[in-house]
Design an enzyme around this catalytic site. Sequence first.
Site, mmCIF file in Angstrom:
data_model
loop_
_atom_site.group_PDB
_atom_site.id
_atom_site.type_symbol
_atom_site.label_atom_id
_atom_site.label_comp_id
_atom_site.label_asym_id
_atom_site.label_seq_id
_atom_site.Cartn_x
_atom_site.Cartn_y
_atom_site.Cartn_z
ATOM 1 N N ASP A 1 0.863 -1.179 0.000
ATOM 2 C CA ASP A 1 0.000 0.000 0.000
ATOM 3 C C ASP A 1 0.900 1.229 0.000
ATOM 4 O O ASP A 1 1.949 1.249 0.657
ATOM 5 C CB ASP A 1 -0.916 0.027 1.225
ATOM 6 C CG ASP A 1 -1.904 1.190 1.149
ATOM 7 O OD1 ASP A 1 -2.904 1.061 0.435
ATOM 8 O OD2 ASP A 1 -1.635 2.220 1.785
ATOM 9 N N GLU B 1 1.061 5.619 0.244
ATOM 10 C CA GLU B 1 0.448 6.931 0.471
ATOM 11 C C GLU B 1 1.214 7.924 -0.388
ATOM 12 O O GLU B 1 2.447 7.826 -0.526
ATOM 13 C CB GLU B 1 0.519 7.315 1.943
ATOM 14 C CG GLU B 1 -0.189 6.347 2.886
ATOM 15 C CD GLU B 1 -1.671 6.191 2.600
ATOM 16 O OE1 GLU B 1 -2.282 7.115 2.048
ATOM 17 O OE2 GLU B 1 -2.216 5.108 2.908
ATOM 18 N N HIS C 1 -5.624 4.739 6.339
ATOM 19 C CA HIS C 1 -4.884 5.535 5.360
ATOM 20 C C HIS C 1 -3.428 5.733 5.765
ATOM 21 O O HIS C 1 -2.837 6.779 5.483
ATOM 22 C CB HIS C 1 -5.569 6.893 5.136
ATOM 23 C CG HIS C 1 -6.898 6.777 4.463
ATOM 24 N ND1 HIS C 1 -7.053 6.406 3.152
ATOM 25 C CD2 HIS C 1 -8.153 6.977 4.946
ATOM 26 C CE1 HIS C 1 -8.339 6.375 2.845
ATOM 27 N NE2 HIS C 1 -9.028 6.722 3.918
ATOM 28 N N ASP D 1 -2.810 -0.318 6.294
ATOM 29 C CA ASP D 1 -3.686 -0.690 5.174
ATOM 30 C C ASP D 1 -3.209 -1.965 4.495
ATOM 31 O O ASP D 1 -4.019 -2.784 4.048
ATOM 32 C CB ASP D 1 -3.751 0.456 4.164
ATOM 33 C CG ASP D 1 -4.562 1.639 4.686
ATOM 34 O OD1 ASP D 1 -4.926 1.616 5.871
ATOM 35 O OD2 ASP D 1 -4.824 2.567 3.899
#
Length: 569
Positions: free
Chosen positions: A26, A28, A167, A172
């Site tokens: 994941d 960001e 998030h 995540d």
Amino acid sequence: MRPSRAQLSFDELGSPLRTTTFVVVDLETTGGSTEQDAITEIGAVRVRDGEVLGEFATLVDPERGIPPTVVALTGITQAMVTDAPKLSAVLPAFLEFASGAVLVAHNAPFDVGFLRAACELLGHPWPKPSVLCTARLARRVLTRDEAPSCRLAALARLFHARTEPVHRALADARATVDVLHGLLERVGPLGVHSLEELLAFLPEVTPEQRRKRGLAAHLPSAPGVYLFRGPREEVLYVGTASNLRRRVRQYFTAGESRRRIREMVGLADRVDAIECAHPLEAEVRELRLLAAHHPRYNRRSKFPQRGWWVVLTDEAFPRLSVVRQPRDAALGPFSAQRAAVEAVEALQDVVPIRPCTLRISARNPGGKPCVVAEMGRCGAPCAGRQGVDEYAPAVRSVADLLAGRWDEPLRELRARLERFAEAERFEEAGVRRDRLAGLVRALTRLQRLAALAAIPELVAAHPDGAGGWELAVVRHGRLAAAGVARRGVPPMPVVDALVAGAETVLPGSGPLCGAPADEVTVVRRWLVRAGTRLVRCAQPWHEPARGAASWHSWLELAEAGRAGYAAAD
């Protein structure tokens, strides 16, 4: 007593999910654009058979500001990433962590898109892993009543994930691991037990593809040619494979995304296979089957005899003509008529051969000189200014150029384009350079193929990589027989048997002795591979010393100059 089932091979089983390593990742980022935004955090979990093998987590300095809306969503502030490592330091470590695994992400196009863009930006080769999107898999597995939303938070609640997605990258990724395991439990009862079956289960696979997977069940794991047949036994598509079963099975998975091929699979009722001794035989058989059946879903080599040739006409004052059927002195084949016309124009620039299409009598020409004659580019045989004997040197120069005995026309064309370049008439020089390059390429191909097609019989052997030999009998450029001598088998008795049973090939017309140019090209490519040995040859195999192949260095420079000009534009 119920008959026992034969044990499946590893190829039939595929890669079992319980032994497949997944790296669930994941990211960001500062936004959603791979061109304008950057990664701020990477989190990943490496798992196999339900067991966590390792975790990877780090903040990343995006080297740009983080929008307030993103800060509010992720909680990652500018101060948190100020001292974080840059992507150039983080990316190699992540690629090593994910090496050899299937890459999994929720909304995988987003995460994988950023990772691929990062590799391109920093000069790292993209490893091309298999990619699995849990969001897409969820839409395939779960009903809308069960999962109205396929967002990660909703699926994490549905599968009682041990980590709540917030998030942040690692949290995540951990939640996605639990979602992945929950989805894998759902597909097991549906007969999905291998990675290949899982990828084939994704929405990209049409119902027709899934329904017809059994068409590959009877195929052997051997090199050869396969034919997809329609409801009226018509051949829809022809292809080759080093492993027939494995290749045909790929048509029924998510890896096959070509729209026309999916349409073809939907129409197919049967797949036939022809086992071949080695890949050369498979390539040649494919070309012959394409020419015989003209399959509607193949795009290449369906009409090998439809090329264009440049020939000298058979008359008192021969001229260059573009035709479909070659003669002994011919240049080609060209796939496009325009390319053949450009070759004619290039030759007419430097060889005093008449460009008109008049039929001129050797005894009573009875014509008037044209503009070309007034320009000094034609001896005007139409007006009686030039006899047959005086015209003959121009014809011989073209024949000698085609045969590789003389390359003065090429030298003159090069001298003319150099004069244009020195005069800074670069556009005209570029046109003449491209025209000369096209002529050199066509002559090189013709002379190389003609040299092979002239040999009545040639026997060659190539190592098969396992201590044996791949054997081929070639007659006038065509493959007449193919076989193998496995490790430990004396090859010469196999050669003798192949020669005795080889196809009889009678030479036809044209410089290639009637052989299709595509087949001679395939055979020659196999013969000149590293490691190939000539076992027998009916006559010396040689190419002309003054042929167009001697212009290879100039051609490379010309093509490099053209590429540089295109890049500058």
